[in-house]
Write an enzyme that holds these catalytic residues in place. Sequence first.
Site, PDB file in Angstrom:
ATOM      1  N   HIS A   1     -22.434  -1.848   6.499  1.00  3.58           N
ATOM      2  CA  HIS A   1     -21.026  -2.194   6.386  1.00  3.58           C
ATOM      3  C   HIS A   1     -20.588  -2.883   7.674  1.00  3.58           C
ATOM      4  O   HIS A   1     -21.338  -2.948   8.653  1.00  3.58           O
ATOM      5  CB  HIS A   1     -20.173  -0.938   6.157  1.00  3.58           C
ATOM      6  CG  HIS A   1     -20.505  -0.178   4.918  1.00  3.58           C
ATOM      7  ND1 HIS A   1     -20.084  -0.553   3.671  1.00  3.58           N
ATOM      8  CD2 HIS A   1     -21.230   0.971   4.742  1.00  3.58           C
ATOM      9  CE1 HIS A   1     -20.523   0.320   2.772  1.00  3.58           C
ATOM     10  NE2 HIS A   1     -21.220   1.256   3.401  1.00  3.58           N
TER      11      HIS A   1
ATOM     12  N   ASP B   1     -13.433  -5.989   9.301  1.00  2.00           N
ATOM     13  CA  ASP B   1     -12.610  -7.165   9.601  1.00  2.00           C
ATOM     14  C   ASP B   1     -11.191  -6.660   9.788  1.00  2.00           C
ATOM     15  O   ASP B   1     -10.561  -6.179   8.844  1.00  2.00           O
ATOM     16  CB  ASP B   1     -12.702  -8.158   8.435  1.00  2.00           C
ATOM     17  CG  ASP B   1     -11.668  -9.287   8.515  1.00  2.00           C
ATOM     18  OD1 ASP B   1     -10.895  -9.349   9.484  1.00  2.00           O
ATOM     19  OD2 ASP B   1     -11.625 -10.098   7.559  1.00  2.00           O
TER      20      ASP B   1
ATOM     21  N   HIS C   1      -7.412  -7.618  10.608  1.00  4.78           N
ATOM     22  CA  HIS C   1      -6.532  -8.785  10.623  1.00  4.78           C
ATOM     23  C   HIS C   1      -5.743  -8.904  11.923  1.00  4.78           C
ATOM     24  O   HIS C   1      -5.131  -9.935  12.176  1.00  4.78           O
ATOM     25  CB  HIS C   1      -5.584  -8.740   9.424  1.00  4.78           C
ATOM     26  CG  HIS C   1      -6.269  -8.931   8.105  1.00  4.78           C
ATOM     27  ND1 HIS C   1      -5.583  -9.013   6.897  1.00  4.78           N
ATOM     28  CD2 HIS C   1      -7.584  -9.057   7.785  1.00  4.78           C
ATOM     29  CE1 HIS C   1      -6.440  -9.176   5.914  1.00  4.78           C
ATOM     30  NE2 HIS C   1      -7.667  -9.201   6.416  1.00  4.78           N
TER      31      HIS C   1
ATOM     32  N   HIS D   1     -10.413  -4.186   6.703  1.00 10.39           N
ATOM     33  CA  HIS D   1     -11.241  -3.930   5.532  1.00 10.39           C
ATOM     34  C   HIS D   1     -12.689  -4.267   5.844  1.00 10.39           C
ATOM     35  O   HIS D   1     -12.997  -4.933   6.845  1.00 10.39           O
ATOM     36  CB  HIS D   1     -10.766  -4.747   4.320  1.00 10.39           C
ATOM     37  CG  HIS D   1     -10.800  -6.229   4.527  1.00 10.39           C
ATOM     38  ND1 HIS D   1     -11.931  -7.002   4.322  1.00 10.39           N
ATOM     39  CD2 HIS D   1      -9.833  -7.101   4.923  1.00 10.39           C
ATOM     40  CE1 HIS D   1     -11.664  -8.264   4.580  1.00 10.39           C
ATOM     41  NE2 HIS D   1     -10.392  -8.356   4.963  1.00 10.39           N
ATOM     42  N   CYS D   2     -13.582  -3.818   5.005  1.00 16.10           N
ATOM     43  CA  CYS D   2     -14.986  -4.197   5.130  1.00 16.10           C
ATOM     44  C   CYS D   2     -15.159  -5.623   4.641  1.00 16.10           C
ATOM     45  O   CYS D   2     -14.505  -6.054   3.686  1.00 16.10           O
ATOM     46  CB  CYS D   2     -15.870  -3.246   4.322  1.00 16.10           C
ATOM     47  SG  CYS D   2     -17.645  -3.530   4.558  1.00 16.10           S
TER      48      CYS D   2
ATOM     49  N   HIS E   1     -16.946  -4.051  -1.730  1.00 12.56           N
ATOM     50  CA  HIS E   1     -16.727  -3.085  -0.649  1.00 12.56           C
ATOM     51  C   HIS E   1     -15.252  -2.706  -0.549  1.00 12.56           C
ATOM     52  O   HIS E   1     -14.921  -1.525  -0.356  1.00 12.56           O
ATOM     53  CB  HIS E   1     -17.230  -3.660   0.679  1.00 12.56           C
ATOM     54  CG  HIS E   1     -18.722  -3.640   0.818  1.00 12.56           C
ATOM     55  ND1 HIS E   1     -19.374  -2.827   1.715  1.00 12.56           N
ATOM     56  CD2 HIS E   1     -19.696  -4.321   0.159  1.00 12.56           C
ATOM     57  CE1 HIS E   1     -20.687  -3.016   1.617  1.00 12.56           C
ATOM     58  NE2 HIS E   1     -20.899  -3.931   0.681  1.00 12.56           N
TER      59      HIS E   1
ATOM     60  N   MET F   1     -12.656   0.496   0.990  1.00 18.45           N
ATOM     61  CA  MET F   1     -12.842   0.209   2.421  1.00 18.45           C
ATOM     62  C   MET F   1     -11.720  -0.676   2.961  1.00 18.45           C
ATOM     63  O   MET F   1     -11.881  -1.878   3.169  1.00 18.45           O
ATOM     64  CB  MET F   1     -14.219  -0.425   2.654  1.00 18.45           C
ATOM     65  CG  MET F   1     -15.359   0.501   2.262  1.00 18.45           C
ATOM     66  SD  MET F   1     -16.959  -0.015   2.938  1.00 18.45           S
ATOM     67  CE  MET F   1     -16.802   0.544   4.642  1.00 18.45           C
TER      68      MET F   1
ATOM     69  N   HIS G   1       8.535  -0.616  -4.651  1.00 18.24           N
ATOM     70  CA  HIS G   1       9.927  -0.237  -4.924  1.00 18.24           C
ATOM     71  C   HIS G   1      10.034   1.278  -4.811  1.00 18.24           C
ATOM     72  O   HIS G   1       9.106   2.005  -5.151  1.00 18.24           O
ATOM     73  CB  HIS G   1      10.295  -0.695  -6.343  1.00 18.24           C
ATOM     74  CG  HIS G   1      11.661  -0.291  -6.806  1.00 18.24           C
ATOM     75  ND1 HIS G   1      12.792  -0.969  -6.433  1.00 18.24           N
ATOM     76  CD2 HIS G   1      12.076   0.712  -7.632  1.00 18.24           C
ATOM     77  CE1 HIS G   1      13.852  -0.408  -7.015  1.00 18.24           C
ATOM     78  NE2 HIS G   1      13.445   0.622  -7.734  1.00 18.24           N
TER      79      HIS G   1
ATOM     80  N   GLU H   1      17.078  -7.628   4.975  1.00 18.49           N
ATOM     81  CA  GLU H   1      17.910  -6.441   4.892  1.00 18.49           C
ATOM     82  C   GLU H   1      18.419  -6.249   3.467  1.00 18.49           C
ATOM     83  O   GLU H   1      18.554  -7.202   2.706  1.00 18.49           O
ATOM     84  CB  GLU H   1      19.096  -6.563   5.865  1.00 18.49           C
ATOM     85  CG  GLU H   1      18.665  -6.625   7.332  1.00 18.49           C
ATOM     86  CD  GLU H   1      19.830  -6.702   8.286  1.00 18.49           C
ATOM     87  OE1 GLU H   1      20.959  -7.028   7.834  1.00 18.49           O
ATOM     88  OE2 GLU H   1      19.640  -6.421   9.487  1.00 18.49           O
TER      89      GLU H   1
ATOM     90  N   THR I   1      13.139  -4.532  -3.883  1.00 21.71           N
ATOM     91  CA  THR I   1      11.701  -4.536  -4.144  1.00 21.71           C
ATOM     92  C   THR I   1      11.078  -5.588  -3.249  1.00 21.71           C
ATOM     93  O   THR I   1      11.623  -6.690  -3.126  1.00 21.71           O
ATOM     94  CB  THR I   1      11.397  -4.884  -5.616  1.00 21.71           C
ATOM     95  OG1 THR I   1      12.030  -3.912  -6.467  1.00 21.71           O
ATOM     96  CG2 THR I   1       9.905  -4.882  -5.900  1.00 21.71           C
TER      97      THR I   1
ATOM     98  N   HIS J   1       6.380  -1.914  -9.039  1.00 20.70           N
ATOM     99  CA  HIS J   1       7.303  -2.211 -10.129  1.00 20.70           C
ATOM    100  C   HIS J   1       6.720  -3.150 -11.176  1.00 20.70           C
ATOM    101  O   HIS J   1       7.431  -3.529 -12.115  1.00 20.70           O
ATOM    102  CB  HIS J   1       8.638  -2.756  -9.592  1.00 20.70           C
ATOM    103  CG  HIS J   1       9.821  -2.316 -10.402  1.00 20.70           C
ATOM    104  ND1 HIS J   1       9.982  -2.641 -11.722  1.00 20.70           N
ATOM    105  CD2 HIS J   1      10.896  -1.539 -10.075  1.00 20.70           C
ATOM    106  CE1 HIS J   1      11.106  -2.126 -12.180  1.00 20.70           C
ATOM    107  NE2 HIS J   1      11.685  -1.439 -11.190  1.00 20.70           N
TER     108      HIS J   1
END
Length: 468
Positions: A104, A107, A109, A144-145, A153, A158, A250, A269, A273, A299
């Site tokens: 494995h 990554d 972000h 995530h993988c 994965h 993952m 939501h 503000e 949803t 939703h």
Amino acid sequence: MLVFSACVGDKKNAPTNSAEIPVSKEMIAELTAPPHVPTPVGRRKAKKLIVKMEILEKEGEMTNGVRYMYWTFGGTVPGSFIRTRVGDEVEFHLQNHPNNKLPHNIDLHAVTGPGGGAESSFVAPGHSKVFSFKTLNPGLYVYHCATAPVGMHIANGMYGLILVEPEGGLPLVDREYYVMQGDFYTKGANGERGLQPFDMQKAVDEKADYVVFNGKVGALTGDNALTAKVGETVRLYVGNGGPGLVSSFHVIGEIFDRVHVEGGDLINENVQTTLIPAGGAAMIEFRVDVPGTFILVDHSIFRAFNKGALGMLKVEGEEDKKIYSGEIRDDIYLPEGPGIQSMPTTDEIVASEVPAKSFEEQMEFGKQAYMQTCVACHQAEGQGIPNAFPPLAKSDYLNADVNRSIDIVLHGLTGEITVNGEKYNSIMTSQMLSSDEIANVLTYVYNSWGNSGAKVTKEMVEKVKNKK
């Protein structure tokens, strides 16, 4: 009352380039399992932050006897929550447990660098990889993988979230929770019990059998519900691991005061949803003003009530009739016109017919079926909804006739009934449950909340079914 405001910290003599922020000393990162989050960063200085994360391939329960082999960061789905601040130098130790079967990587972000760290972290079972990165941009980020096949994965669980707080930290709130949506694809149909393998074709077609919060159906319901008190401010760190579906997040009965769109600087503000893309996140903040159970959903609503994307926030405290009165009265409404209503019916049952092996297992399966199918109308403790749906707790109507109860679940009920001296005239549709599931859920109901203790079997259900 807390006021939400941007918090940029003390900028005097601060570097304009995050890469130039100096670090002081080392510290071990606090990692938490969902729905919990680590302690806020506050005004601490940038550190060399040591993150140690173990990859575990482990079997767990998706729902009601459905088993799944999850691939996890830290043993949970989603993976452990990581909390940093701008300017931290993160030394990441990715450890692949020797009992695992597959290599494995990770990554993140939040990383500026090839593959988000994936190129430096590919690790075989029984090995550990170490790499480092500088946190340059504040925000809430997915990790995530990224080992091929990447989608597989991720689909096996993952993914997780890493928060990079701005200098000076985020504004304080009373409660913080970690919620992450994911879609799962199994060889068996929704509800089919036993150990279910991953189905690549369903994943490619994006035909999810389960769409869930925090890795399983019911992860945030019942005893696992999120909690708060009237007057408190709540921040939800909400991610979407995907791999395929966008979330329309939501909270029923709440309005989001502030949403950090896609986990970044843009703030909306008064939001009802918010869209969270696969591989994206959002920070959602609101104050709870009245008590009650508030339902978290995707939703795209069949995902919530049929595939599992449903959670609960239980709020305790004093009512405020100026904000929400509750029911004032129940009037008779007689619409004009010749329209005739009929109850929807279907003969399609997609759940499996794998029986519970013991009374304890029947209660466990029955509770899970109840929380997925019945809780919206009859409530978590069987109390019902006054003037709308009758109580199941200490119900004279329910306890008087087991076969009648079986028939109602099988075929539905319409018309006036009297329960514990109160009249109800609502509609219950027939339920898409197998004979085993009906036996389980009724056994759970009869053995909960002061009811008779009756035990319902598949044979009893089949006997009633065959009378029609």
